[in-house]
Design a protein around this motif. Sequence first.
Motif, PDB file in Angstrom:
ATOM      1  N   TYR A 121       1.407  -1.264  -0.555  1.00 28.63           N
ATOM      2  CA  TYR A 121      -0.110  -0.148   0.176  1.00 28.63           C
ATOM      3  C   TYR A 121       0.930   0.974  -0.173  1.00 28.63           C
ATOM      4  O   TYR A 121       2.103   1.131  -0.095  1.00 28.63           O
ATOM      5  CB  TYR A 121      -0.860  -0.100   1.427  1.00 28.63           C
ATOM      6  N   ALA A 122       0.013   2.292   0.236  1.00 26.50           N
ATOM      7  CA  ALA A 122       0.659   3.964  -0.201  1.00 26.50           C
ATOM      8  C   ALA A 122      -0.156   4.834   0.800  1.00 26.50           C
ATOM      9  O   ALA A 122      -1.077   3.984   1.119  1.00 26.50           O
ATOM     10  CB  ALA A 122       0.731   4.510  -1.115  1.00 26.50           C
ATOM     11  N   GLU A 123       0.529   5.572   2.041  1.00 25.24           N
ATOM     12  CA  GLU A 123      -0.014   6.120   3.019  1.00 25.24           C
ATOM     13  C   GLU A 123       0.617   7.749   2.446  1.00 25.24           C
ATOM     14  O   GLU A 123       1.116   8.408   2.263  1.00 25.24           O
ATOM     15  CB  GLU A 123       0.729   6.243   3.915  1.00 25.24           C
ATOM     16  N   LEU A 124      -0.765   7.914   2.459  1.00 29.81           N
ATOM     17  CA  LEU A 124      -1.544   9.299   1.830  1.00 29.81           C
ATOM     18  C   LEU A 124      -0.258  10.401   3.429  1.00 29.81           C
ATOM     19  O   LEU A 124      -0.524  10.086   4.591  1.00 29.81           O
ATOM     20  CB  LEU A 124      -2.668  10.127   2.276  1.00 29.81           C
ATOM     21  N   LYS A 125      -0.018  11.687   2.743  1.00 29.22           N
ATOM     22  CA  LYS A 125       0.849  11.999   4.524  1.00 29.22           C
ATOM     23  C   LYS A 125       0.787  13.949   3.308  1.00 29.22           C
ATOM     24  O   LYS A 125       0.682  14.037   2.709  1.00 29.22           O
ATOM     25  CB  LYS A 125       2.486  11.559   3.754  1.00 29.22           C
ATOM     26  N   ARG A 126       0.185  14.643   4.141  1.00 28.82           N
ATOM     27  CA  ARG A 126       0.713  16.305   5.363  1.00 28.82           C
ATOM     28  C   ARG A 126      -0.596  16.513   3.747  1.00 28.82           C
ATOM     29  O   ARG A 126      -0.508  18.032   2.961  1.00 28.82           O
ATOM     30  CB  ARG A 126       1.847  16.358   4.623  1.00 28.82           C
ATOM     31  N   LEU A 127      -1.591  15.825   3.598  1.00 36.06           N
ATOM     32  CA  LEU A 127      -2.576  17.062   2.536  1.00 36.06           C
ATOM     33  C   LEU A 127      -3.455  18.009   3.075  1.00 36.06           C
ATOM     34  O   LEU A 127      -4.513  18.111   4.572  1.00 36.06           O
ATOM     35  CB  LEU A 127      -3.959  15.919   2.366  1.00 36.06           C
ATOM     36  N   PHE A 128      -2.536  19.225   2.956  1.00 33.60           N
ATOM     37  CA  PHE A 128      -3.315  20.817   3.327  1.00 33.60           C
ATOM     38  C   PHE A 128      -3.447  21.115   2.083  1.00 33.60           C
ATOM     39  O   PHE A 128      -3.032  21.925   0.902  1.00 33.60           O
ATOM     40  CB  PHE A 128      -1.719  21.520   4.431  1.00 33.60           C
ATOM     41  N   ALA A 129      -4.223  22.191   2.387  1.00 31.04           N
ATOM     42  CA  ALA A 129      -5.330  23.462   1.226  1.00 31.04           C
ATOM     43  C   ALA A 129      -5.362  24.698   1.791  1.00 31.04           C
ATOM     44  O   ALA A 129      -5.544  24.879   3.385  1.00 31.04           O
ATOM     45  CB  ALA A 129      -6.125  23.472   0.332  1.00 31.04           C
ATOM     46  N   GLU A 130      -4.401  25.599   1.690  1.00 34.80           N
ATOM     47  CA  GLU A 130      -4.532  27.455   2.631  1.00 34.80           C
ATOM     48  C   GLU A 130      -5.918  27.661   2.351  1.00 34.80           C
ATOM     49  O   GLU A 130      -6.411  26.717   1.557  1.00 34.80           O
ATOM     50  CB  GLU A 130      -4.053  28.066   1.507  1.00 34.80           C
ATOM     51  N   PRO A 131      -6.559  28.332   3.337  1.00 37.18           N
ATOM     52  CA  PRO A 131      -7.488  28.450   3.493  1.00 37.18           C
ATOM     53  C   PRO A 131      -8.116  29.184   2.389  1.00 37.18           C
ATOM     54  O   PRO A 131      -9.477  28.633   2.338  1.00 37.18           O
ATOM     55  CB  PRO A 131      -8.064  29.318   5.637  1.00 37.18           C
ATOM     56  N   GLU A 132      -7.739  29.827   2.586  1.00 38.66           N
ATOM     57  CA  GLU A 132      -8.549  30.175   0.830  1.00 38.66           C
ATOM     58  C   GLU A 132      -8.699  29.987  -0.042  1.00 38.66           C
ATOM     59  O   GLU A 132      -9.577  29.615  -1.287  1.00 38.66           O
ATOM     60  CB  GLU A 132      -7.437  31.955   1.003  1.00 38.66           C
ATOM     61  N   TYR A 154     -12.649   7.185   0.518  1.00 42.26           N
ATOM     62  CA  TYR A 154     -11.541   6.064   1.580  1.00 42.26           C
ATOM     63  C   TYR A 154     -13.135   6.100   2.495  1.00 42.26           C
ATOM     64  O   TYR A 154     -13.964   6.614   3.190  1.00 42.26           O
ATOM     65  CB  TYR A 154     -11.185   7.625   2.054  1.00 42.26           C
ATOM     66  N   ILE A 155     -12.622   4.709   3.010  1.00 40.33           N
ATOM     67  CA  ILE A 155     -13.823   4.150   3.856  1.00 40.33           C
ATOM     68  C   ILE A 155     -12.469   3.596   4.913  1.00 40.33           C
ATOM     69  O   ILE A 155     -11.468   4.024   4.968  1.00 40.33           O
ATOM     70  CB  ILE A 155     -14.194   2.735   3.667  1.00 40.33           C
ATOM     71  N   ARG A 156     -13.395   3.547   6.185  1.00 40.17           N
ATOM     72  CA  ARG A 156     -12.632   3.583   7.609  1.00 40.17           C
ATOM     73  C   ARG A 156     -12.539   1.868   7.367  1.00 40.17           C
ATOM     74  O   ARG A 156     -12.856   1.016   7.143  1.00 40.17           O
ATOM     75  CB  ARG A 156     -13.533   3.751   9.121  1.00 40.17           C
ATOM     76  N   ARG A 157     -10.913   2.194   8.795  1.00 39.33           N
ATOM     77  CA  ARG A 157     -10.956   0.754   8.461  1.00 39.33           C
ATOM     78  C   ARG A 157      -9.495   0.856  10.243  1.00 39.33           C
ATOM     79  O   ARG A 157     -10.001   2.141  10.498  1.00 39.33           O
ATOM     80  CB  ARG A 157      -9.969   0.653   7.612  1.00 39.33           C
ATOM     81  N   GLY A 158      -8.831  -0.274  10.434  1.00 40.29           N
ATOM     82  CA  GLY A 158      -8.206  -0.101  11.799  1.00 40.29           C
ATOM     83  C   GLY A 158      -6.954   0.082  11.371  1.00 40.29           C
ATOM     84  O   GLY A 158      -6.972   0.785  10.036  1.00 40.29           O
ATOM     85  N   PRO A 159      -6.316   0.350  12.979  1.00 37.71           N
ATOM     86  CA  PRO A 159      -5.179   1.114  12.517  1.00 37.71           C
ATOM     87  C   PRO A 159      -4.042  -0.130  11.653  1.00 37.71           C
ATOM     88  O   PRO A 159      -4.555  -0.877  11.320  1.00 37.71           O
ATOM     89  CB  PRO A 159      -4.485   0.704  14.027  1.00 37.71           C
ATOM     90  N   PHE A 160      -3.131   0.879  10.725  1.00 40.31           N
ATOM     91  CA  PHE A 160      -2.210  -0.331  10.312  1.00 40.31           C
ATOM     92  C   PHE A 160      -0.782   0.486  10.565  1.00 40.31           C
ATOM     93  O   PHE A 160      -0.116   1.365  10.993  1.00 40.31           O
ATOM     94  CB  PHE A 160      -2.540  -0.155   8.590  1.00 40.31           C
ATOM     95  N   GLY A 161       0.159  -0.604   9.651  1.00 39.73           N
ATOM     96  CA  GLY A 161       1.342   0.078   9.908  1.00 39.73           C
ATOM     97  C   GLY A 161       1.982   0.310  11.423  1.00 39.73           C
ATOM     98  O   GLY A 161       1.405  -0.264  12.475  1.00 39.73           O
ATOM     99  N   ASP A 162       2.799   1.153  11.935  1.00 35.82           N
ATOM    100  CA  ASP A 162       3.268   1.652  13.071  1.00 35.82           C
ATOM    101  C   ASP A 162       1.989   2.031  14.708  1.00 35.82           C
ATOM    102  O   ASP A 162       2.588   2.406  15.265  1.00 35.82           O
ATOM    103  CB  ASP A 162       4.613   1.543  13.710  1.00 35.82           C
ATOM    104  N   TYR A 163       1.038   2.540  13.758  1.00 35.06           N
ATOM    105  CA  TYR A 163       0.124   3.721  14.413  1.00 35.06           C
ATOM    106  C   TYR A 163      -0.259   2.494  15.944  1.00 35.06           C
ATOM    107  O   TYR A 163      -0.942   1.611  15.098  1.00 35.06           O
ATOM    108  CB  TYR A 163      -1.287   3.731  13.642  1.00 35.06           C
ATOM    109  N   PRO A 164      -0.582   3.260  17.334  1.00 33.91           N
ATOM    110  CA  PRO A 164      -1.295   2.726  17.923  1.00 33.91           C
ATOM    111  C   PRO A 164      -2.411   3.126  17.943  1.00 33.91           C
ATOM    112  O   PRO A 164      -3.176   3.723  16.913  1.00 33.91           O
ATOM    113  CB  PRO A 164      -0.401   3.607  19.043  1.00 33.91           C
TER     114      PRO A 164
END
Length: 146
Positions: free
Chosen positions: A67-78, A124-134
């Motif tokens: 799998y790949a993991e999405l990281k740091r999706l961010f859009a400026e407020p405007e 995207y759908i909900r799932r349980g923790p993956f990788g190293d996430y607690p």
Amino acid sequence: MTRTDPLSPDALRLIEGSEAEQSALYPPEDRFAFSPQQLVDEEVRFFVARVKGRALGCCGYAVYEGYAELKRLFAEPEARGTGVAAALIETIEDAARAEGVHLMRLETGQLSPAAIGFYTRHGYIRRGPFGDYPENPSSVFMEKPL
């Protein structure tokens, strides 16, 4: 959308904006976003969205086994509601798919209903923790087949 060094000035400004929003909602122990240096060290594919030359959003993904993991999706407020975030997520999904990735996962926070809604609208759908996430009551884990 352009692939960008996460340590570039525009990327660092956007990551700083993301971090400021997250730190206003979550204590440090409930924040799992990669630092700018981790975005480089983990070989994240990182993109910046520009409108009329101005950097208004960013997003990246890290590839793991299966799998790949999405990281740091961010859009400026405007830029919110303008399609910048949608274009970013489509860009990283297309790029990951081109690398042979068939599943995108992510972690976001329970106190971020706009983000959860955005990801849900994009399949995207909900799932349980993956990788190293607690297991963490403030985290929401999601995934999408690509």
